[in-house]
Design a protein around this motif. Sequence first.
Motif, PDB file in Angstrom:
ATOM      1  N   ASN A  65     -27.322  17.811   1.070  1.00  0.00           N
ATOM      2  CA  ASN A  65     -26.304  18.255   2.018  1.00  0.00           C
ATOM      3  C   ASN A  65     -24.924  17.844   1.499  1.00  0.00           C
ATOM      4  OD1 ASN A  65     -24.704  18.784   4.291  1.00  0.00           O
ATOM      5  ND2 ASN A  65     -26.407  18.332   5.667  1.00  0.00           N
ATOM      6  N   PRO A  66     -23.984  18.794   1.355  1.00  0.00           N
ATOM      7  CA  PRO A  66     -22.658  18.448   0.852  1.00  0.00           C
ATOM      8  C   PRO A  66     -21.875  17.541   1.795  1.00  0.00           C
ATOM      9  CG  PRO A  66     -22.690  20.709   1.652  1.00  0.00           C
ATOM     10  CD  PRO A  66     -24.109  20.229   1.645  1.00  0.00           C
ATOM     11  N   ARG A  67     -22.282  17.506   3.066  1.00  0.00           N
ATOM     12  CA  ARG A  67     -21.613  16.605   4.008  1.00  0.00           C
ATOM     13  C   ARG A  67     -22.145  15.180   3.836  1.00  0.00           C
ATOM     14  NH1 ARG A  67     -23.593  17.026   8.192  1.00  0.00           N
ATOM     15  NH2 ARG A  67     -25.199  18.599   7.918  1.00  0.00           N
ATOM     16  N   GLN A  68     -21.456  14.228   4.399  1.00  0.00           N
ATOM     17  CA  GLN A  68     -21.931  12.849   4.386  1.00  0.00           C
ATOM     18  C   GLN A  68     -23.097  12.713   5.368  1.00  0.00           C
ATOM     19  OE1 GLN A  68     -18.148  10.225   4.424  1.00  0.00           O
ATOM     20  NE2 GLN A  68     -17.481  12.263   4.979  1.00  0.00           N
ATOM     21  N   PRO A  69     -24.155  12.010   4.982  1.00  0.00           N
ATOM     22  CA  PRO A  69     -25.338  11.907   5.851  1.00  0.00           C
ATOM     23  C   PRO A  69     -24.991  11.354   7.231  1.00  0.00           C
ATOM     24  CG  PRO A  69     -25.821  11.072   3.661  1.00  0.00           C
ATOM     25  CD  PRO A  69     -24.340  11.310   3.707  1.00  0.00           C
ATOM     26  N   LEU A  70     -25.628  11.917   8.241  1.00  0.00           N
ATOM     27  CA  LEU A  70     -25.383  11.513   9.620  1.00  0.00           C
ATOM     28  C   LEU A  70     -26.700  11.554  10.398  1.00  0.00           C
ATOM     29  CD1 LEU A  70     -23.543  10.786  12.000  1.00  0.00           C
ATOM     30  CD2 LEU A  70     -23.002  13.229  12.237  1.00  0.00           C
ATOM     31  N   LEU A  71     -27.105  10.420  10.931  1.00  0.00           N
ATOM     32  CA  LEU A  71     -28.337  10.319  11.705  1.00  0.00           C
ATOM     33  C   LEU A  71     -28.029   9.825  13.113  1.00  0.00           C
ATOM     34  CD1 LEU A  71     -30.628   8.480   9.100  1.00  0.00           C
ATOM     35  CD2 LEU A  71     -30.321  10.945   9.400  1.00  0.00           C
ATOM     36  N   VAL A  72     -28.919  10.155  14.053  1.00  0.00           N
ATOM     37  CA  VAL A  72     -28.832   9.633  15.415  1.00  0.00           C
ATOM     38  C   VAL A  72     -30.129   8.886  15.710  1.00  0.00           C
ATOM     39  CG1 VAL A  72     -28.761  10.223  17.869  1.00  0.00           C
ATOM     40  CG2 VAL A  72     -27.254  11.411  16.264  1.00  0.00           C
ATOM     41  N   ILE A  73     -30.009   7.664  16.214  1.00  0.00           N
ATOM     42  CA  ILE A  73     -31.157   6.847  16.600  1.00  0.00           C
ATOM     43  C   ILE A  73     -31.123   6.664  18.117  1.00  0.00           C
ATOM     44  CG2 ILE A  73     -32.297   4.611  16.340  1.00  0.00           C
ATOM     45  CD1 ILE A  73     -30.848   4.341  13.634  1.00  0.00           C
ATOM     46  N   LEU A  74     -32.209   7.026  18.783  1.00  0.00           N
ATOM     47  CA  LEU A  74     -32.264   6.924  20.238  1.00  0.00           C
ATOM     48  C   LEU A  74     -33.131   5.735  20.633  1.00  0.00           C
ATOM     49  CD1 LEU A  74     -32.609  10.704  21.161  1.00  0.00           C
ATOM     50  CD2 LEU A  74     -30.537   9.316  20.907  1.00  0.00           C
ATOM     51  N   ASP A  75     -32.490   4.756  21.243  1.00  0.00           N
ATOM     52  CA  ASP A  75     -33.149   3.501  21.595  1.00  0.00           C
ATOM     53  C   ASP A  75     -33.580   3.532  23.058  1.00  0.00           C
ATOM     54  OD1 ASP A  75     -34.026   0.855  21.554  1.00  0.00           O
ATOM     55  OD2 ASP A  75     -32.026   0.048  21.965  1.00  0.00           O
ATOM     56  N   GLY A  76     -34.689   4.232  23.318  1.00  0.00           N
ATOM     57  CA  GLY A  76     -35.243   4.224  24.667  1.00  0.00           C
ATOM     58  C   GLY A  76     -34.742   5.307  25.595  1.00  0.00           C
ATOM     59  N   VAL A  77     -34.365   6.481  25.068  1.00  0.00           N
ATOM     60  CA  VAL A  77     -33.997   7.616  25.928  1.00  0.00           C
ATOM     61  C   VAL A  77     -35.292   8.212  26.492  1.00  0.00           C
ATOM     62  CG1 VAL A  77     -33.009   9.938  25.981  1.00  0.00           C
ATOM     63  CG2 VAL A  77     -31.862   8.110  24.710  1.00  0.00           C
ATOM     64  N   GLU A  78     -35.459   8.164  27.802  1.00  0.00           N
ATOM     65  CA  GLU A  78     -36.721   8.545  28.430  1.00  0.00           C
ATOM     66  C   GLU A  78     -36.694   9.898  29.129  1.00  0.00           C
ATOM     67  OE1 GLU A  78     -38.228   5.440  30.922  1.00  0.00           O
ATOM     68  OE2 GLU A  78     -37.738   3.855  29.501  1.00  0.00           O
ATOM     69  N   ASP A  79     -35.525  10.394  29.461  1.00  0.00           N
ATOM     70  CA  ASP A  79     -35.416  11.666  30.182  1.00  0.00           C
ATOM     71  C   ASP A  79     -35.488  12.826  29.193  1.00  0.00           C
ATOM     72  OD1 ASP A  79     -34.594  13.951  31.569  1.00  0.00           O
ATOM     73  OD2 ASP A  79     -33.200  12.842  32.831  1.00  0.00           O
ATOM     74  N   PRO A  80     -36.487  13.713  29.313  1.00  0.00           N
ATOM     75  CA  PRO A  80     -36.596  14.842  28.379  1.00  0.00           C
ATOM     76  C   PRO A  80     -35.390  15.771  28.414  1.00  0.00           C
ATOM     77  CG  PRO A  80     -38.158  15.075  30.193  1.00  0.00           C
ATOM     78  CD  PRO A  80     -37.593  13.692  30.278  1.00  0.00           C
ATOM     79  N   HIS A  81     -34.715  15.842  29.564  1.00  0.00           N
ATOM     80  CA  HIS A  81     -33.515  16.680  29.635  1.00  0.00           C
ATOM     81  C   HIS A  81     -32.392  16.084  28.779  1.00  0.00           C
ATOM     82  CE1 HIS A  81     -35.746  18.066  33.179  1.00  0.00           C
ATOM     83  NE2 HIS A  81     -35.104  19.203  33.013  1.00  0.00           N
TER      84      HIS A  81
END
Length: 239
Positions: A86-102
């Motif tokens: 990916n030519p962009r700089q790597p970007l990740l999201v970590i979800l620490d205990g998100v329980e609502d599917p919405h």
Amino acid sequence: MLVEGKNAVEELLASNATIEKIMMFKGTGHNDLVSKIKSSGIQYQFVDKVALDRLSKTKNHQGFIAFVTDYKYFTLSEILQGSKGNPRQPLLVILDGVEDPHNLGNIIRTAECMGVDGIIIGKNRAASVNETVIRVSAGAANHVKIAKVTNINQEIEHLKQKGFWVYAADMGGVNVAQNNLTGPIALVMGGENTGVRHLTKSLVDNVVSVPMFGRVNSLNVATATAMVLYEINRQRGIK
């Protein structure tokens, strides 16, 4: 697993998901989508509205229900390997205990729009990718690599060893706009009721916050994720 709704099914067709069958309302006026389904080679069937209503879990199928295999999670290694090209700089999201599917569905949709390379969720006390998540994400779940891991804190340590800067978004942090958010970044977002857990927060490089000026002192996790991801992309000069 069922995927319901016009947009979700259309996004499903554009993904690599394994679609077993699509059922459509025989009186639908969405002829473009019907043509795509017919030309896709996927098994399909026209049925009456009563049959779709009986199958639907959301009661908002919009005349389209797809039967797909359960979501196939990626490994963190697969996500990192994909980010290398990916030519962009790597970007990740970590979800620490998100329980609502919405909330999970909304975060996935935002992440896809913001160019996130992958999302990491925990195996325990966290929402999984299901029919609701795919529907709420408007099909974006089929375009974002999602890893389900046993120990989020171990993965944070692993990412730091790989050269990622890890930021947690939580109350009491430094104004997000005052941080240098360029380079490989992993953004940790906490659960609806717990925020980012104390141990997890102790492992990150910095805690950032979105400045607020109203009487309500907290944001929905999906909304907060969108705001922080926007600031990251703004700093990176992505147009």
